[in-house]
Design a protein around this motif. Structure first.
Motif, PDB file in Angstrom:
ATOM      1  N   GLN A 246      44.361  35.147  36.053  1.00 51.22           N
ATOM      2  CA  GLN A 246      43.563  36.366  35.926  1.00 51.22           C
ATOM      3  C   GLN A 246      42.814  36.320  34.599  1.00 51.22           C
ATOM      4  N   GLU A 247      41.510  36.532  34.670  1.00 44.87           N
ATOM      5  CA  GLU A 247      40.672  36.488  33.478  1.00 44.87           C
ATOM      6  C   GLU A 247      39.933  37.811  33.332  1.00 44.87           C
ATOM      7  N   GLU A 248      39.454  38.049  32.121  1.00 42.91           N
ATOM      8  CA  GLU A 248      38.601  39.205  31.856  1.00 42.91           C
ATOM      9  C   GLU A 248      39.231  40.515  32.315  1.00 42.91           C
ATOM     10  N   ALA A 249      40.543  40.617  32.266  1.00 34.86           N
ATOM     11  CA  ALA A 249      41.218  41.838  32.700  1.00 34.86           C
ATOM     12  C   ALA A 249      41.046  42.927  31.647  1.00 34.86           C
ATOM     13  N   THR A 250      40.627  44.095  32.118  1.00 36.55           N
ATOM     14  CA  THR A 250      40.466  45.239  31.217  1.00 36.55           C
ATOM     15  C   THR A 250      41.219  46.438  31.766  1.00 36.55           C
ATOM     16  N   TYR A 251      41.652  47.265  30.849  1.00 41.62           N
ATOM     17  CA  TYR A 251      42.343  48.513  31.136  1.00 41.62           C
ATOM     18  C   TYR A 251      41.695  49.552  30.234  1.00 41.62           C
ATOM     19  N   TYR A 252      40.973  50.505  30.822  1.00 38.71           N
ATOM     20  CA  TYR A 252      40.194  51.491  30.069  1.00 38.71           C
ATOM     21  C   TYR A 252      39.303  50.806  29.027  1.00 38.71           C
ATOM     22  N   GLY A 253      38.657  49.712  29.442  1.00 32.75           N
ATOM     23  CA  GLY A 253      37.689  49.021  28.607  1.00 32.75           C
ATOM     24  C   GLY A 253      38.265  48.059  27.589  1.00 32.75           C
ATOM     25  N   GLU A 254      39.586  48.007  27.463  1.00 29.46           N
ATOM     26  CA  GLU A 254      40.226  47.111  26.498  1.00 29.46           C
ATOM     27  C   GLU A 254      40.912  45.958  27.228  1.00 29.46           C
ATOM     28  N   PRO A 255      40.985  44.787  26.606  1.00 33.42           N
ATOM     29  CA  PRO A 255      41.671  43.664  27.245  1.00 33.42           C
ATOM     30  C   PRO A 255      43.135  43.999  27.534  1.00 33.42           C
ATOM     31  N   THR A 256      43.635  43.495  28.649  1.00 37.30           N
ATOM     32  CA  THR A 256      45.041  43.695  28.998  1.00 37.30           C
ATOM     33  C   THR A 256      45.616  42.392  29.538  1.00 37.30           C
ATOM     34  N   GLU A 257      46.885  42.219  29.358  1.00 37.45           N
ATOM     35  CA  GLU A 257      47.611  41.065  29.900  1.00 37.45           C
ATOM     36  C   GLU A 257      48.405  41.515  31.127  1.00 37.45           C
ATOM     37  N   ALA A 258      47.884  42.499  31.837  1.00 38.56           N
ATOM     38  CA  ALA A 258      48.579  43.040  33.005  1.00 38.56           C
ATOM     39  C   ALA A 258      48.877  41.944  34.021  1.00 38.56           C
ATOM     40  N   ALA A 259      50.047  42.057  34.628  1.00 34.84           N
ATOM     41  CA  ALA A 259      50.438  41.150  35.698  1.00 34.84           C
ATOM     42  C   ALA A 259      51.134  41.976  36.768  1.00 34.84           C
TER      43      ALA A 259
END
Length: 176
Positions: free
Chosen positions: A49-62
């Motif tokens: 997963q690349e370029e993941a954002t959460y409310y406009g900020e980068p996230t390492e969500a999985a």
């Protein structure tokens, strides 16, 4: 409540998605009670997963997801694993339940994003997994607590991590 006119026509609901605490438990419940199977299970997260954002900020969500079909309707079950995400937020705020509706049949996803944002409905999470770019809009206060999602791309499928139940015809053929 102010309900904006987004100015788009949704050609279909492609997916109904739920968020759960335990993916395998949920897939088993939907299999036993509603007969929905087989489930293809995928891991979505770093490093694919690349370029993941959460409310406009980068996230390492999985998260881990299971897909199955009822006719043409895709049913998705999501278990958040780590990182900040709208899936984890939903689970913490509401517990398990219907998280989002999705349409994957738009001709111009960029136009859809602009239409939602111009109507004051922001993108709250997005990311790119292989060649699929997923986009969640914050429609919760206008659509009875659910988000809306769309996709761009999505031609490449690396194949599921596994198929559930393992004794299904598809699950047996996927085992080595």
């Amino acid at each position: 409540m102010d309900v904006p006119d987004v100015g788009i026509d949704v050609p279909e609901i492609s997916q109904v998605a739920l968020v759960v605490e335990d993916l395998e438990d949920a897939m088993e419940r939907y299999r036993r009670i509603l007969g929905i199977e087989p489930w293809e299970v995928y891991y979505i997260g770093p490093p694919e997963q690349e370029e993941a954002t959460y409310y406009g900020e980068p996230t390492e969500a999985a998260f881990e997801i299971g897909y199955a079909y009822l006719g043409d309707l895709e049913i998705e079950i999501i278990e958040p694993l780590e990182g900040d995400s709208v899936h984890r937020d939903f689970l913490e705020e509401h517990g398990e339940g219907i998280h989002h509706l999705a349409c994957f049949a738009f001709d111009d996803v960029i136009d859809v994003v602009e239409s939602f944002e111009n109507a004051g409905i922001p993108v709250v999470q997005s990311g790119k997994w292989h060649d699929t770019h997923y986009i969640y809009f914050d429609t919760r206060d206008r659509l009875n607590g659910v988000y809306f999602e769309t996709l761009a791309g999505g031609e490449y499928d690396p194949g599921p991590k596994y198929v559930y139940p393992p004794d299904s015809e598809e699950g047996q053929s996927g085992q080595n």
